[in-house]
Design a protein around this motif. Structure first.
Motif, PDB file in Angstrom:
ATOM      1  N   SER A 124      25.362  13.856  51.443  1.00 43.06           N
ATOM      2  CA  SER A 124      26.364  13.688  52.543  1.00 43.06           C
ATOM      3  C   SER A 124      26.153  14.207  53.729  1.00 43.06           C
ATOM      4  CB  SER A 124      27.737  14.405  51.948  1.00 43.06           C
ATOM      5  OG  SER A 124      27.723  15.720  51.912  1.00 43.06           O
ATOM      6  N   ARG A 125      24.960  14.858  53.864  1.00 44.61           N
ATOM      7  CA  ARG A 125      24.381  15.624  54.968  1.00 44.61           C
ATOM      8  C   ARG A 125      23.061  14.959  55.508  1.00 44.61           C
ATOM      9  NH1 ARG A 125      25.626  21.710  55.391  1.00 44.61           N
ATOM     10  NH2 ARG A 125      23.473  21.622  56.309  1.00 44.61           N
ATOM     11  N   MET A 126      22.905  14.762  56.452  1.00 45.02           N
ATOM     12  CA  MET A 126      21.480  14.234  57.119  1.00 45.02           C
ATOM     13  C   MET A 126      20.485  15.426  56.905  1.00 45.02           C
ATOM     14  SD  MET A 126      21.691  11.114  57.436  1.00 45.02           S
ATOM     15  CE  MET A 126      20.060  10.648  58.185  1.00 45.02           C
ATOM     16  N   PRO A 127      19.224  15.027  56.596  1.00 43.91           N
ATOM     17  CA  PRO A 127      18.311  16.186  56.482  1.00 43.91           C
ATOM     18  C   PRO A 127      17.690  16.557  57.954  1.00 43.91           C
ATOM     19  CG  PRO A 127      17.435  13.990  56.162  1.00 43.91           C
ATOM     20  CD  PRO A 127      18.690  13.994  56.185  1.00 43.91           C
ATOM     21  N   PRO A 128      16.992  17.780  58.244  1.00 44.56           N
ATOM     22  CA  PRO A 128      16.460  18.145  59.380  1.00 44.56           C
ATOM     23  C   PRO A 128      15.513  17.275  59.740  1.00 44.56           C
ATOM     24  CG  PRO A 128      15.671  19.470  57.727  1.00 44.56           C
ATOM     25  CD  PRO A 128      16.671  18.573  56.995  1.00 44.56           C
ATOM     26  N   PRO A 129      14.983  16.892  60.901  1.00 43.62           N
ATOM     27  CA  PRO A 129      13.793  16.159  61.404  1.00 43.62           C
ATOM     28  C   PRO A 129      12.784  16.733  60.632  1.00 43.62           C
ATOM     29  CG  PRO A 129      14.952  17.148  63.397  1.00 43.62           C
ATOM     30  CD  PRO A 129      15.651  17.806  62.005  1.00 43.62           C
ATOM     31  N   PRO A 130      11.725  15.764  60.241  1.00 45.02           N
ATOM     32  CA  PRO A 130      10.496  15.805  59.675  1.00 45.02           C
ATOM     33  C   PRO A 130       9.602  17.077  60.451  1.00 45.02           C
ATOM     34  CG  PRO A 130      10.237  13.765  60.690  1.00 45.02           C
ATOM     35  CD  PRO A 130      11.703  14.197  61.219  1.00 45.02           C
ATOM     36  N   ILE A 131       8.962  17.591  59.519  1.00 49.22           N
ATOM     37  CA  ILE A 131       7.869  18.553  60.109  1.00 49.22           C
ATOM     38  C   ILE A 131       6.669  17.854  59.941  1.00 49.22           C
ATOM     39  CG2 ILE A 131       9.189  20.500  59.176  1.00 49.22           C
ATOM     40  CD1 ILE A 131       7.318  20.642  56.651  1.00 49.22           C
ATOM     41  N   HIS A 132       5.644  18.337  60.798  1.00 43.30           N
ATOM     42  CA  HIS A 132       4.332  18.032  60.620  1.00 43.30           C
ATOM     43  C   HIS A 132       3.782  17.409  59.442  1.00 43.30           C
ATOM     44  CE1 HIS A 132       0.421  17.100  62.591  1.00 43.30           C
ATOM     45  NE2 HIS A 132      -0.049  17.834  61.471  1.00 43.30           N
ATOM     46  N   GLU A 133       3.514  18.305  58.472  1.00 40.54           N
ATOM     47  CA  GLU A 133       3.011  18.144  57.198  1.00 40.54           C
ATOM     48  C   GLU A 133       3.609  16.834  56.397  1.00 40.54           C
ATOM     49  OE1 GLU A 133       2.463  22.159  58.809  1.00 40.54           O
ATOM     50  OE2 GLU A 133       4.232  21.192  58.383  1.00 40.54           O
ATOM     51  N   GLU A 134       4.981  16.790  56.777  1.00 35.46           N
ATOM     52  CA  GLU A 134       5.459  15.637  55.808  1.00 35.46           C
ATOM     53  C   GLU A 134       5.124  14.423  56.535  1.00 35.46           C
ATOM     54  OE1 GLU A 134      10.110  13.866  55.030  1.00 35.46           O
ATOM     55  OE2 GLU A 134       9.900  15.483  56.465  1.00 35.46           O
ATOM     56  N   LEU A 135       5.175  14.119  58.079  1.00 44.61           N
ATOM     57  CA  LEU A 135       4.502  13.171  58.597  1.00 44.61           C
ATOM     58  C   LEU A 135       3.121  12.722  58.167  1.00 44.61           C
ATOM     59  CD1 LEU A 135       6.373  13.481  62.172  1.00 44.61           C
ATOM     60  CD2 LEU A 135       6.938  11.846  60.172  1.00 44.61           C
ATOM     61  N   VAL A 136       2.294  13.758  58.158  1.00 47.17           N
ATOM     62  CA  VAL A 136       0.720  13.730  57.732  1.00 47.17           C
ATOM     63  C   VAL A 136       0.811  12.980  56.319  1.00 47.17           C
ATOM     64  CG1 VAL A 136      -1.354  14.932  57.312  1.00 47.17           C
ATOM     65  CG2 VAL A 136      -0.099  15.256  59.426  1.00 47.17           C
ATOM     66  N   LYS A 137       1.480  13.509  55.366  1.00 51.03           N
ATOM     67  CA  LYS A 137       1.602  12.885  54.276  1.00 51.03           C
ATOM     68  C   LYS A 137       1.976  11.581  54.083  1.00 51.03           C
ATOM     69  CE  LYS A 137       3.479  13.931  49.374  1.00 51.03           C
ATOM     70  NZ  LYS A 137       4.391  14.747  48.809  1.00 51.03           N
ATOM     71  N   LEU A 138       2.969  11.187  54.588  1.00 50.17           N
ATOM     72  CA  LEU A 138       3.486   9.620  54.742  1.00 50.17           C
ATOM     73  C   LEU A 138       2.416   8.710  55.384  1.00 50.17           C
ATOM     74  CD1 LEU A 138       6.915   8.763  56.208  1.00 50.17           C
ATOM     75  CD2 LEU A 138       4.690   7.673  56.976  1.00 50.17           C
ATOM     76  N   ILE A 139       1.772   9.315  56.449  1.00 47.44           N
ATOM     77  CA  ILE A 139       0.719   8.331  56.954  1.00 47.44           C
ATOM     78  C   ILE A 139      -0.578   8.333  56.028  1.00 47.44           C
ATOM     79  CG2 ILE A 139      -0.981   8.273  58.699  1.00 47.44           C
ATOM     80  CD1 ILE A 139       1.278   9.566  60.780  1.00 47.44           C
ATOM     81  N   GLN A 140      -0.920   9.437  55.365  1.00 46.99           N
ATOM     82  CA  GLN A 140      -2.074   9.522  54.317  1.00 46.99           C
ATOM     83  C   GLN A 140      -1.679   8.530  53.136  1.00 46.99           C
ATOM     84  OE1 GLN A 140      -2.539  13.651  53.785  1.00 46.99           O
ATOM     85  NE2 GLN A 140      -4.326  13.673  55.453  1.00 46.99           N
ATOM     86  N   GLU A 141      -0.346   8.595  52.554  1.00 50.77           N
ATOM     87  CA  GLU A 141      -0.211   7.788  51.523  1.00 50.77           C
ATOM     88  C   GLU A 141       0.170   6.583  51.602  1.00 50.77           C
ATOM     89  OE1 GLU A 141       0.118   8.642  48.096  1.00 50.77           O
ATOM     90  OE2 GLU A 141      -0.430  10.517  48.510  1.00 50.77           O
ATOM     91  N   ALA A 142       0.575   6.042  52.734  1.00 55.49           N
ATOM     92  CA  ALA A 142       0.910   4.543  53.254  1.00 55.49           C
ATOM     93  C   ALA A 142      -0.055   3.649  52.806  1.00 55.49           C
ATOM     94  CB  ALA A 142       1.336   4.393  54.655  1.00 55.49           C
ATOM     95  N   PRO A 143      -1.504   3.779  52.881  1.00 59.61           N
ATOM     96  CA  PRO A 143      -2.440   2.764  52.244  1.00 59.61           C
ATOM     97  C   PRO A 143      -2.475   2.725  50.913  1.00 59.61           C
ATOM     98  CG  PRO A 143      -3.413   4.183  54.185  1.00 59.61           C
ATOM     99  CD  PRO A 143      -2.034   4.802  53.634  1.00 59.61           C
ATOM    100  N   ASN A 144      -2.083   3.783  50.167  1.00 58.21           N
ATOM    101  CA  ASN A 144      -2.244   3.829  48.731  1.00 58.21           C
ATOM    102  C   ASN A 144      -1.205   2.904  48.319  1.00 58.21           C
ATOM    103  OD1 ASN A 144      -4.190   5.736  48.806  1.00 58.21           O
ATOM    104  ND2 ASN A 144      -2.713   7.337  48.642  1.00 58.21           N
ATOM    105  N   PHE A 145      -0.104   2.443  49.044  1.00 56.43           N
ATOM    106  CA  PHE A 145       1.056   1.493  48.461  1.00 56.43           C
ATOM    107  C   PHE A 145       0.904   0.239  49.390  1.00 56.43           C
ATOM    108  CE2 PHE A 145       2.065   5.898  47.275  1.00 56.43           C
ATOM    109  CZ  PHE A 145       2.313   5.590  46.384  1.00 56.43           C
ATOM    110  N   GLY A 146      -0.170  -0.182  50.079  1.00 52.01           N
ATOM    111  CA  GLY A 146      -0.290  -1.390  50.899  1.00 52.01           C
ATOM    112  C   GLY A 146       0.338  -1.498  52.056  1.00 52.01           C
TER     113      GLY A 146
END
Length: 151
Positions: A124-146
């Protein structure tokens, strides 16, 4: 098949994702989830899905979608289809939380969220803005999922 299943809501990139049906529920045909974006959120960077088509049904808020060189303004009740293999992005244009239903086909896109998202107890509550490590993980994992990101 034993629907409805209860899945944990995930936080990713400052957004909330609540899954209603995953591939194991649909014979791997499609995935359905709700996405909530904070007010005036820039959304994900431009990207291309090579594995799935993605469609959005706007429930609350205003959004802009880009498909290649075309921008599409969307409001509640609008349905936007973004075919695989085409560069796109989206952003929230609302002063309030924006909410949409997302359908991806075939199923499998949910695995990206499972690999990169963080389970949340209180959706019911929005999460805080992403931290740097979360964005890095997202960018690194993206190619593994096309998913090809354009930063």
């Amino acid at each position: 098949m034993d629907l409805p299943r209860k899945y944990k809501t995930l936080s990713l990139g400052g957004h909330l994702y609540k899954f209603y049906a995953k591939g194991k529920d649909t014979g791997e045909l499609y995935t359905v989830f709700e996405a909530k974006l904070p007010p005036l959120d820039i959304g994900p960077p431009p990207h291309i899905h090579s594995n799935e088509d993605v469609a959005f049904y706007i429930i609350e808020g205003l959004f802009t979608f880009s498909l290649e060189d075309t921008e599409i303004k969307a409001k509640p009740g609008d349905f936007i289809f973004l075919p695989r293999g085409r560069k796109h992005w989206l952003r929230s244009d609302s002063a309030q939380v924006g909410k949409m239903l997302v359908i991806s086909s075939p199923a499998g896109f949910e695995n990206f969220y499972d690999a990169t998202g963080t389970p949340v107890e209180d959706d019911s509550r929005m999460p805080p803005p992403p931290i740097h490590e979360e964005l890095v993980k997202l960018i690194q994992e993206a190619p593994n999922f096309g998913i090809e990101m354009f930063l």
